[in-house]
Design a protein around this motif. Structure first.
Motif, PDB file in Angstrom:
ATOM      1  N   TRP A   1      70.790  41.043 -17.582  1.00  0.00           N
ATOM      2  CA  TRP A   1      71.382  41.450 -18.843  1.00  0.00           C
ATOM      3  C   TRP A   1      72.856  41.778 -18.616  1.00  0.00           C
ATOM      4  O   TRP A   1      73.210  42.456 -17.666  1.00  0.00           O
TER       5      TRP A   1
ATOM      6  N   ASN B   1      72.562  34.744 -34.489  1.00  0.00           N
ATOM      7  CA  ASN B   1      73.115  35.603 -33.424  1.00  0.00           C
ATOM      8  C   ASN B   1      74.341  36.363 -33.913  1.00  0.00           C
ATOM      9  O   ASN B   1      75.356  36.467 -33.212  1.00  0.00           O
TER      10      ASN B   1
ATOM     11  N   LEU C   1      73.106  40.685 -23.596  1.00  0.00           N
ATOM     12  CA  LEU C   1      72.411  39.404 -23.683  1.00  0.00           C
ATOM     13  C   LEU C   1      72.157  38.804 -22.309  1.00  0.00           C
ATOM     14  O   LEU C   1      72.659  39.274 -21.293  1.00  0.00           O
ATOM     15  N   ARG C   2      71.344  37.753 -22.336  1.00  0.00           N
ATOM     16  CA  ARG C   2      71.079  36.960 -21.132  1.00  0.00           C
ATOM     17  C   ARG C   2      71.336  35.489 -21.455  1.00  0.00           C
ATOM     18  O   ARG C   2      71.099  35.038 -22.578  1.00  0.00           O
TER      19      ARG C   2
ATOM     20  N   TYR D   1      69.237  37.229 -36.838  1.00  0.00           N
ATOM     21  CA  TYR D   1      68.779  36.799 -35.523  1.00  0.00           C
ATOM     22  C   TYR D   1      68.951  35.298 -35.329  1.00  0.00           C
ATOM     23  O   TYR D   1      69.245  34.835 -34.237  1.00  0.00           O
TER      24      TYR D   1
ATOM     25  N   SER E   1      66.408  32.808 -18.735  1.00  0.00           N
ATOM     26  CA  SER E   1      65.275  33.707 -18.493  1.00  0.00           C
ATOM     27  C   SER E   1      65.382  34.419 -17.155  1.00  0.00           C
ATOM     28  O   SER E   1      64.761  35.448 -16.933  1.00  0.00           O
TER      29      SER E   1
ATOM     30  N   SER F   1      67.018  44.986 -30.622  1.00  0.00           N
ATOM     31  CA  SER F   1      66.382  43.703 -30.891  1.00  0.00           C
ATOM     32  C   SER F   1      65.242  43.836 -31.884  1.00  0.00           C
ATOM     33  O   SER F   1      64.971  42.914 -32.661  1.00  0.00           O
TER      34      SER F   1
ATOM     35  N   PHE G   1      70.365  32.904 -24.123  1.00  0.00           N
ATOM     36  CA  PHE G   1      68.906  32.827 -24.051  1.00  0.00           C
ATOM     37  C   PHE G   1      68.278  33.877 -24.962  1.00  0.00           C
ATOM     38  O   PHE G   1      67.362  33.591 -25.727  1.00  0.00           O
ATOM     39  N   SER G   2      68.753  35.087 -24.860  1.00  0.00           N
ATOM     40  CA  SER G   2      68.263  36.147 -25.735  1.00  0.00           C
ATOM     41  C   SER G   2      69.301  37.260 -25.818  1.00  0.00           C
ATOM     42  O   SER G   2      70.108  37.448 -24.910  1.00  0.00           O
ATOM     43  N   ILE G   3      69.244  37.975 -26.944  1.00  0.00           N
ATOM     44  CA  ILE G   3      70.140  39.099 -27.182  1.00  0.00           C
ATOM     45  C   ILE G   3      69.303  40.343 -27.395  1.00  0.00           C
ATOM     46  O   ILE G   3      68.353  40.329 -28.176  1.00  0.00           O
ATOM     47  N   ASN G   4      69.677  41.407 -26.733  1.00  0.00           N
ATOM     48  CA  ASN G   4      68.987  42.670 -26.920  1.00  0.00           C
ATOM     49  C   ASN G   4      69.718  43.453 -28.012  1.00  0.00           C
ATOM     50  O   ASN G   4      69.669  43.103 -29.173  1.00  0.00           O
TER      51      ASN G   4
END
Length: 121
Positions: free
Chosen positions: A107, A76, A99-100, A73, A103, A53, A29-32
């Motif tokens: 993490w 990834n 990462l997640r 980005y 939502s 990020s 979903f997202s990477i920090n």
């Protein structure tokens, strides 16, 4: 399932260059932050470089001015460009991502496999 796949590494002469890549794939979903670590036998694993990020970076003092971490980005993927390599840079290098997978997920830190970097004449 998420995995990080590392490529690059190998044998290089002192003063040479290598580029490592670490690609994250799967349900992301997202990477920090993403980072590179290294470890030699008998020593603790140490942080080599990390990139947040937002793009801010930090480096181990021993690699400042020689190594550059960057990030794609869209793919990834995190890279580590290593220049002016020294025998002391010889180690197993691995990557890490915070990462997640959704939502509502927490993490988590995921590790890629290590790759050997050997600097020797």
């Amino acid at each position: 399932q998420v995995q990080l796949v590392v490529s690059g590494g190998g044998l290089v002469q002192p003063g040479g260059s290598l580029r490592l890549s670490c690609a994250a794939s799967g349900s992301i979903f997202s990477i920090n932050a993403m980072g590179w670590y290294r470890q030699v036998p008998g020593k603790q694993r140490e942080l080599v470089a990390a990139i947040a990020s937002g793009g801010s970076t930090n480096y181990a003092d021993s690699v400042k001015g020689r190594f550059t971490i960057s990030r794609d980005y869209a793919k990834n993927t995190v890279y580590l460009q290593m220049n002016s390599l020294k025998p002391d840079d010889t180690a197993v290098y691995s990557c890490n991502a915070e990462l997640r997978t959704s939502s509502t997920d927490y993490w988590r830190r995921v590790w890629g496999q290590g790759t050997q970097v050997t600097v020797s004449s």
